[in-house]
Scaffold this motif. Structure first.
Motif: not given
Lengths: 612, 314
Positions: A215-217, A391-392, A413, A415-421, A480, B45, B77, B84
């Motif tokens: 998890d990448v912070i 993998l995050l 913003p 440092n938002t975890t992907v995938p995201t929308s 991703s 988290r 998502k 978040q």
């Protein structure tokens, strides 16, 4: 069961590239046909007109400076007119020209090459190395990019993979890949930092590992901070000294510049182990007014090198501080600190990192190979069901749209975890505004023009109304791989428009298509048999489908003229398809597939209209 | 039916995806992540990571997922959004302010009334403040506002003592003077929630008394009222489920058992009970999932051991 199709991980580096795979459950680097694990990311056009890639290209660089391309990764996906680029151009011995879309073209001989094409050549070489290793075709690959690469640079890298004939499963971030390789097969729980100072770029990532979840912070970096800049500092020093002594600007002479570069890199590497080294460049220049040739002979000490590059090292530490703050992590909270990239061999870099993180870096990883190994691990994780790795990753830079007044409205913003929308509603800013221009930006500044423009598109045909009354949904999506797509929709009319944001500094779809077509005959040759095989299967299933539909259609259109005509044609097409299937000629098979596809859709349409 | 769609997923995962997809539009992000309302950033988290092991689209790379692909994307998502929002203090506060119901639920679980606690202040500050207030209150333009403030502070006192009906009276008075007052409106919502919580508790008590008297009909009604007033009253939900089961209404019993589990996800007894009811209703996959979860939480729990043989293997 047949053996699984091989998948590879590629670290496409600024100075060197590495290819790896997972075999019998363990990641390993594939040794190149030249016998080395590392392949220089250098491309050259030899006098004979042949394109050279890798070690062989690097070796001839000094005698052929204008037609030898190195560090092309620094240019990929960038705009010709950008300030950073203009700065960088000054120090390059090879010739760069602007392309049609403010992109960058490199001139080799009398031909222009786009950056994805050049990187594609490097990738193709690695692909061939992998094929030699496996003894069969390799198509599927994961390619790594610096975490701080923006959308355009990622797109361009993916294009390079496609040009090399690879199916790019995924683009992943280099520090994340390093962490994957580090954590592979170990049961690690805790936070780690990856400090990746490579040939051209710097990345710092903080992540938490637990139960196979990476998890990448937070992540940060600079795509113009790497070994090349260390070399340039040494070149500057050597050239300035020479100019003071002899009044000759060595950097104007491309041949001399290439020799300086070579010597600077060598000296830098030597100083990682030695306290001092000699730079010896005989016959580096001849005075214009005649006279005997001049030689460059200097001693470079480790202290001097550290002094020359002190600001560069400082910048890495400043970025570390930033990212750790963003991650809300203190150095003591970290379980491990991983050094990646050839530049981390420099003692001064190691000392600074040690002082800041207050710990010794992890010894168990090979700084130059770990990224490719991690890419291979992820390729395995994606294609192998049994894998337990998740993998995050995060988006390295904020995404937003330009709003009236030249400002940015940030939607996703960093440092938002992907995938995201994200969907956000915007209004028109003027009375009776019928079109809106949506400019997609990536960066941290609140002022629009200080961000990177990823792309723009126009939504037209809005209804006439007072300002603020028309509402527009803008939907941002990051997948991703960190690739961005944007859609906009008029809430009232439902009118939609969307783009896969194409790098405005890279290739357009058409250009990419053209390059792919130019090379089509080359690629087809290698795989023609396999392709015929799969196409024949496709044809067969289509034939079955038509066969099934025919009686139904016959019943439905009984006696009508149209029915007779259509059925007659279908029978003919089936007969042709049978022949084509036997012939094993790709052209015939694909033609038949087209005909039958049309037949099927026609039949379906008729049946549907009749109400079956 | 979506569960029957032929894709590369097993039935349990399909059901999980369908269940979570149904919740995507819900406002309660805590619930979506499967953590108790008001869970800490660390818990959030951790729950997100655990969920991503199941729902990250990469876990199904290159698989044929049919209509589940879109659902999975949507779920992941939303998980990202939930994580978040809830793990960042600032965003969490904004979110809670916009969703007072979630805030009330969070309070109920964490049992704090922090927002209503006046800060400790020095005596001089207090004295100066009250003098200033009185002086201002005499001003005719401010009289109205002062009156509203008085009602508000009285209402707050009552809330502090958990006397919600009195608080409602004061708030109604305040609302009559200034119907658009934001704080009054917000507090009204809070207080109604608080009143619901109290009502839930007292209904539950009534139900227990009725049960003791043997009046099952009345008890059932009181229990349902308790659950309706506060969906997080797991004791009431569990009791309702038991009672319904005894009366032979297995379907409804299962739905209340589910409510109990949702309100107290770490209670093994509730889960085993739910699993048993689901198993009897023929929903094997869901039953197995809940039983597995119970085993995961506490493999040595007597309920797990007792029912383990009966329920296993599915």
């Amino acid at each position: 069961m047949a053996e699984r199709e091989p998948v590879i991980g590629i670290d496409l580096g600024t100075t060197n590239s590495v290819v790896a795979t997972v075999q019998s459950g363990a990641p390993l680097v594939i040794r190149g046909r030249s016998g080395s694990n590392l392949m220089p990311s250098v491309i050259a056009l030899a006098r004979s007109g042949k394109l050279l890639v890798g070690q062989i290209a690097k070796r001839q660089a000094i005698t052929n400076p204008t037609d030898t391309v190195y560090a092309s990764k620094r240019l990929i996906g960038r705009k010709f007119s950008s300030q950073q680029m203009q700065e960088a151009l000054k120090g390059l011995p090879y010739v760069i020209e602007p392309g049609e879309h403010d992109d960058i073209k490199v001139k080799l001989g009398d031909k222009q090459y786009s950056l994805p094409e050049l990187s594609g050549l490097v990738l193709r070489e690695l692909k061939l190395d992998a094929e030699a290793h496996f003894g069969r075709t390799v198509k599927k690959a994961i390619i790594t990019v610096p975490a701080y690469f923006n959308d355009g640079q990622r797109q361009a890298t993916k294009d390079a993979g496609r040009i090399a004939g690879l199916e790019v499963l995924r683009i992943i971030n280099e520090p994340t890949a390093a962490a994957l390789a580090y954590g592979f097969g170990k049961n690690i729980n805790g936070k780690i930092a990856v400090f990746d100072l490579g040939g051209g770029t710097f990345d710092i990532s903080v992540m938490e590992i637990g139960n196979g979840v990476f998890d990448v912070i937070a992540t940060g970096g600079d795509t113009f901070l790497g070994g090349e800049d260390f070399d340039n500092a040494v070149i500057e020093w050597l050239a300035a000294d020479f100019e003071k002594e002899h009044g000759i600007t060595l950097k104007k002479d491309r041949m001399a510049l290439q020799r300086l570069k070579d010597a600077a890199e060598k000296a830098k590497i030597e100083l990682s182990t030695a306290r001092e080294t000699q730079v010896n460049l005989p016959f580096i220049s001849t005075p214009t007014g005649g006279g005997s040739a001049l030689h460059l002979q200097k001693t470079l000490t480790r202290d001097k090198l550290e002094q020359l590059t002190a600001t560069l090292v400082e910048r890495t530490i400043t970025l570390c501080e930033q990212v750790l703050t963003e991650a809300k992590v203190k150095p003591v909270d970290l379980r491990e600190m991983i050094l990646v990239g050839g530049m981390t061999r420099m003692p001064r870099v190691q000392e600074s990192v040690k002082a800041y993180f207050r710990r010794d870096p992890c010894k168990g990883v090979h700084p130059e190979e770990v990224v490719a190994l991690g890419a291979a691990v992820q390729a395995e994780a994606l294609t192998n069901e049994a894998s337990d790795v998740v993998l995050l990753d995060v988006t390295p830079q904020s995404l937003g749209v330009a709003i009236a007044g030249g400002y940015v409205r940030r939607l996703i913003p960093k440092n938002t975890t992907v995938p995201t929308s994200v969907t956000e509603v915007f209004n028109t800013s003027r009375d009776n505004q019928t079109t809106v221009k949506i400019m997609v930006l990536q960066g941290e500044s609140d002022v629009a023009h200080q961000n990177e423009l990823l792309g723009e598109f126009i939504l037209t045909g809005l209804r006439l109304a007072k300002r603020g009354e028309v509402e527009i949904d803008v939907i941002f999506d990051i997948n991703s791989e960190g690739l961005v797509s944007v859609a906009a929709r008029d809430r009232e009319t439902g009118q939609q428009q969307s783009i896969q944001v194409t790098a405005s500094g890279g290739l357009t779809q058409d250009e990419l298509k053209k390059i792919l077509e130019d090379q089509a005959d080359l690629m087809l040759e290698a795989r023609v048999e396999e392709e015929v095989k799969t196409k024949r299967l496709e044809l067969k299933s289509l034939m079955n489908e038509v066969g099934e539909l025919m009686p139904q259609l016959q019943q439905a259109t009984q006696g009508s003229e149209f029915g007779q005509d259509a059925l007659g044609k279908a029978l003919k097409a089936l007969e042709q398809a049978r022949l084509a299937g036997e012939s094993a000629e790709l052209k015939k098979v694909t033609d038949s597939i087209d005909t039958l596809t049309r037949t099927v859709s026609l039949f379906r349409g008729v049946l549907q209209r009749i109400g079956r | 039916m979506a569960v029957e769609e032929k894709v590369d997923l097993d039935d349990v995962r399909k059901e999980e995806i369908l269940a979570l997809d149904a919740k995507v539009a819900s406002n309660n992000l805590f619930e979506f992540l499967g953590v108790p309302s008001g869970a800490s950033a660390d818990e959030v988290r951790a729950a997100f990571r655990e969920a991503s092991r199941k729902f990250h689209p990469d876990k199904y790379f290159g698989k044929n997922l049919g209509s589940f692909r879109g659902k999975l994307d949507r779920i992941f998502k939303r998980l990202v959004e939930a994580n978040q929002t809830l793990s960042d203090p600032e965003k969490r506060e904004v979110y809670l302010a916009a969703n007072p119901f979630v805030r009330a639920a969070a309070r109920a679980t964490t049992n704090t009334n922090a927002a209503f606690k006046p800060e400790a202040r020095t005596e001089t500050e207090e004295a100066r403040d009250s003098e200033r207030r009185q002086r201002l209150a005499r001003h005719p333009y401010l009289a109205k506002a002062t009156k509203v403030q008085e009602y508000l502070s009285k209402a707050k006192e009552h809330v502090g003592r958990q006397e919600y009906s009195q608080a409602v009276t004061h708030l109604n008075n305040a609302a009559q003077i200034d119907p658009l007052h934001a704080e009054v409106k917000a507090m009204m919502i809070e207080v109604r929630k608080g009143a619901d919580l109290v009502r839930s508790e007292s209904s539950f008590k009534h139900a227990l008394e009725a049960l003791n008297r043997g009046d099952e009909e009345l008890a059932l009604q009181a229990l349902k009222t308790a659950v309706n007033a506060n969906p997080l009253n797991f004791k009431a939900a569990h009791k309702t489920s038991m009672l319904l089961e005894r009366r032979g209404d297995a379907r409804e019993a299962a739905s209340f058992a589910l409510k109990a589990v949702e309100a107290a996800p770490r209670n093994v007894e509730f889960r085993v009970h739910l699993a048993r009811l689901l198993g009897e209703a023929g929903m094997k996959a869901m039953a197995k999932k809940h039983f597995d979860e119970a085993v995961r939480i506490d493999p040595d729990h007597p309920e797990v051991k007792k029912h383990g043989k009966k329920l296993w293997p599915f």
